[in-house]
Design a protein around this motif. Sequence first.
Motif, short mmCIF file in Angstrom:
data_model
loop_
_atom_site.label_atom_id
_atom_site.label_comp_id
_atom_site.label_asym_id
_atom_site.label_seq_id
_atom_site.Cartn_x
_atom_site.Cartn_y
_atom_site.Cartn_z
N SER A 188 0.98 15.85 -15.79
CA SER A 188 1.02 17.30 -17.50
C SER A 188 2.37 17.05 -17.83
N ARG A 189 3.35 16.58 -16.78
CA ARG A 189 4.99 16.67 -17.23
C ARG A 189 4.80 14.94 -17.17
N GLY A 190 4.32 14.33 -17.38
CA GLY A 190 4.48 12.83 -17.47
C GLY A 190 5.45 12.30 -16.86
N ILE A 191 5.71 12.48 -15.43
CA ILE A 191 6.66 12.16 -13.88
C ILE A 191 5.13 11.06 -13.26
N LEU A 192 4.31 11.14 -13.30
CA LEU A 192 3.68 10.79 -11.76
C LEU A 192 3.34 9.47 -12.77
N HIS A 193 3.52 8.13 -11.62
CA HIS A 193 3.50 7.06 -11.49
C HIS A 193 2.43 6.67 -10.84
N SER A 194 0.85 5.79 -11.03
CA SER A 194 -0.20 5.97 -9.57
C SER A 194 0.55 4.00 -9.19
N PHE A 195 0.18 4.18 -8.16
CA PHE A 195 -0.21 2.89 -7.62
C PHE A 195 -1.34 2.65 -7.12
N SER A 196 -2.02 1.14 -7.58
CA SER A 196 -3.53 1.22 -6.66
C SER A 196 -3.03 0.14 -6.31
N GLY A 197 -4.29 -0.05 -5.04
CA GLY A 197 -4.27 -1.44 -4.24
C GLY A 197 -4.18 -0.96 -2.73
N THR A 198 -4.45 -2.56 -1.87
CA THR A 198 -5.10 -2.46 -0.69
C THR A 198 -3.90 -3.12 0.08
N GLU A 199 -2.78 -3.38 -0.11
CA GLU A 199 -1.29 -3.39 0.36
C GLU A 199 -0.40 -3.31 -0.05
N THR A 200 0.37 -2.56 0.70
CA THR A 200 2.44 -2.17 0.71
C THR A 200 2.93 -3.30 -0.28
N ASN A 201 2.53 -4.87 0.51
CA ASN A 201 3.35 -6.04 -0.45
C ASN A 201 3.26 -6.42 -1.49
N LYS A 202 2.20 -5.55 -2.34
CA LYS A 202 1.22 -6.43 -3.64
C LYS A 202 2.09 -4.89 -4.44
N ILE A 203 2.35 -3.58 -3.82
CA ILE A 203 2.42 -2.72 -4.47
C ILE A 203 3.88 -2.72 -4.74
N TRP A 204 4.92 -3.01 -3.52
CA TRP A 204 5.91 -2.88 -3.70
C TRP A 204 6.53 -3.33 -4.67
N PRO A 205 6.70 -4.55 -5.42
CA PRO A 205 7.24 -4.95 -6.55
C PRO A 205 7.42 -3.85 -7.65
N TYR A 206 6.00 -3.40 -8.60
CA TYR A 206 6.02 -2.22 -9.19
C TYR A 206 6.88 -1.21 -9.14
N VAL A 207 6.78 -0.87 -8.20
CA VAL A 207 7.71 0.38 -7.07
C VAL A 207 9.07 -0.11 -7.64
N TYR A 208 9.28 -1.62 -6.97
CA TYR A 208 10.65 -1.33 -7.47
C TYR A 208 11.44 -1.63 -8.77
N THR A 209 10.21 -1.41 -9.25
CA THR A 209 10.80 -2.48 -10.93
C THR A 209 11.35 -1.05 -11.60
#
Length: 224
Positions: A188-209
């Motif tokens: 509700s504050r607009g600060i939540l960013h969700s990342f879905s997947g089964t592998e940390t290595n695939k999620i990581w580049p999005y988190v980094y960006t």
Amino acid sequence: MASKLLRAVVLGPPGSGKGTVCERISRSFGLQHLSSGQFLRESLGGGGAEAGALAQQYLERGLLVPDHVITRVMMTELEKRREQPWLLDGFPRTLRQAKALDGICEPDLVISLNIPFETLKDRLSARWVHPASGRVYNMDFNPPQVQGVDDLTGEPLVQREEDRPEAVAARLRTYKDAAKPVMELYRSRGILHSFSGTETNKIWPYVYTLLSSRIPPVLPDEEH
Ligand SMILES: Nc1nc2c(ncn2[C@@H]2O[C@H](COP(=O)(O)OP(=O)(O)O)[C@@H](O)[C@H]2O)c(=O)[nH]1
Ligand SMILES: Nc1ncnc2c1ncn2[C@@H]1O[C@H](COP(=O)(O)OP(=O)(O)O)[C@@H](O)[C@H]1O
């Protein structure tokens, strides 16, 4: 230089990779990684008081310790870091904890790791830790150099009681119920960013960006 200090929170069920992702963020962006589980374990080690023994029972069963216990531990740590950027791992896990955190500082950014249940079960049962440092290994994903021992100290690795299969399903359920209102608050504050997947290595580049859009990296994205 008056650049704003970034205060971020990483949310996710046990085994979702919070610790792993926080370590990478901490290395790449220089944010201090504050793990509630690690602080709790340290506070038990030093105490020996009745309260410590009680908290130990929650930890062993993988149950959430009472809000006032973890909140006191975390507030003490955050008070020491009023002028520093940080990255919270494992706190807040309930709405009450989120409100207590707001009392000290409202987070700027929240990362939520959304990992399928079956994947979590598999990961937790393959997780081994070095108790003194909190270093975490996984027999498939990041095995130690020598089986059963910590890479840096050579000391033995152990499996936490709460990572045994009997405890895992109940832990995941408890997590979900408690975390829902926390996610709603941050959404509700607009600060939540969700990342879905089964592998940390695939999620990581999005988190980094995402992080790079808020603060300059101290290290380029690494090969992991
Ligand atoms: N197989 C596999 N294991 C992973 C992955 N990411 C993290 N792990 C391991 O899964 C376990 C849980 O990760 P951890 O970062 O401790 O999760 P946390 O409980 O959310 O802090 C650890 O043993 C990690 O080494 C992944 O992408 N694949
Ligand atoms: N915010 C919290 N509220 C209540 N209990 C907590 C909290 N953070 C950690 N704990 C306790 O510490 C244990 C270990 O936490 P942690 O190291 O974050 O591992 P995990 O992510 O696998 O649950 C939890 O199972 C719980 O008993």
